[in-house]
Design a protein around this motif. Structure first.
Motif, PDB file in Angstrom:
ATOM      1  N   LEU A  22       5.015   6.693   1.601  1.00 54.15           N
ATOM      2  CA  LEU A  22       5.306   5.325   1.162  1.00 54.15           C
ATOM      3  C   LEU A  22       6.756   4.961   1.419  1.00 54.15           C
ATOM      4  O   LEU A  22       7.633   5.815   1.465  1.00 54.15           O
ATOM      5  CB  LEU A  22       4.986   5.153  -0.314  1.00 54.15           C
TER       6      LEU A  22
ATOM      7  N   ASP B 189       8.808  -3.778  -1.010  1.00 49.38           N
ATOM      8  CA  ASP B 189       7.499  -3.401  -0.480  1.00 49.38           C
ATOM      9  C   ASP B 189       6.768  -2.375  -1.339  1.00 49.38           C
ATOM     10  O   ASP B 189       5.572  -2.168  -1.164  1.00 49.38           O
ATOM     11  CB  ASP B 189       7.644  -2.829   0.937  1.00 49.38           C
TER      12      ASP B 189
ATOM     13  N   SER C 100       2.697  -1.512  -1.874  1.00 49.98           N
ATOM     14  CA  SER C 100       2.229  -0.201  -1.416  1.00 49.98           C
ATOM     15  C   SER C 100       1.502   0.551  -2.522  1.00 49.98           C
ATOM     16  O   SER C 100       0.454   1.158  -2.290  1.00 49.98           O
ATOM     17  CB  SER C 100       3.393   0.644  -0.900  1.00 49.98           C
TER      18      SER C 100
ATOM     19  N   SER D 273      -1.692   3.296   8.156  1.00 46.26           N
ATOM     20  CA  SER D 273      -0.708   2.585   7.338  1.00 46.26           C
ATOM     21  C   SER D 273      -0.095   3.621   6.408  1.00 46.26           C
ATOM     22  O   SER D 273      -0.663   4.699   6.191  1.00 46.26           O
ATOM     23  CB  SER D 273      -1.354   1.463   6.517  1.00 46.26           C
TER      24      SER D 273
ATOM     25  N   GLU E 144       0.136   3.490   3.262  1.00 49.61           N
ATOM     26  CA  GLU E 144      -0.724   3.638   2.085  1.00 49.61           C
ATOM     27  C   GLU E 144      -1.963   4.479   2.397  1.00 49.61           C
ATOM     28  O   GLU E 144      -2.367   5.313   1.581  1.00 49.61           O
ATOM     29  CB  GLU E 144      -1.134   2.269   1.548  1.00 49.61           C
TER      30      GLU E 144
END
Length: 98
Positions: free
Chosen positions: A13, A19, A23, A80, A82
């Motif tokens: 992360l 952000d 996340s 991604s 995440e």
């Protein structure tokens, strides 16, 4: 060994505060909100166990990190931060339970 020292598990992360809330929200959805069909990754637990046994019990955290990176290198359309974090968390928790 010093018992006051805590080991920090690396994270995929972002450290960017603006952000991080998103996340964490997305990570929570992957871990708790979506069923297996809607997650951006599929875990083959049989292959995971075989790979871990071939790893011969070396560093679990390193194994999980490498498995995660390899998975998303082979599946870049689902990648991604995440998704990587959720995948790594799920395989770590599974392997700790075997």
């Amino acid at each position: 060994m010093n018992k006051n020292v805590t080991t920090q598990i690396p994270s995929f992360l972002t450290n960017e505060p603006e952000d991080l809330d998103y996340s964490i929200f997305q990570l929570n959805l992957y871990l708790n909100g979506y069923n297996e069909a809607y997650k951006p990754y599929k875990i083959d637990y049989h292959l995971l166990v075989i790979s871990y046994h071939l790893w011969e019990g070396r560093d679990l955290e390193e194994f999980c990190q490498k498995q995660t990176i390899c998975y998303f290198l082979m599946n870049p359309m689902n990648d991604s931060a995440e998704a990587r974090e959720a995948f790594c968390f799920e395989i770590r928790e599974f392997l700790l339970g075997i």
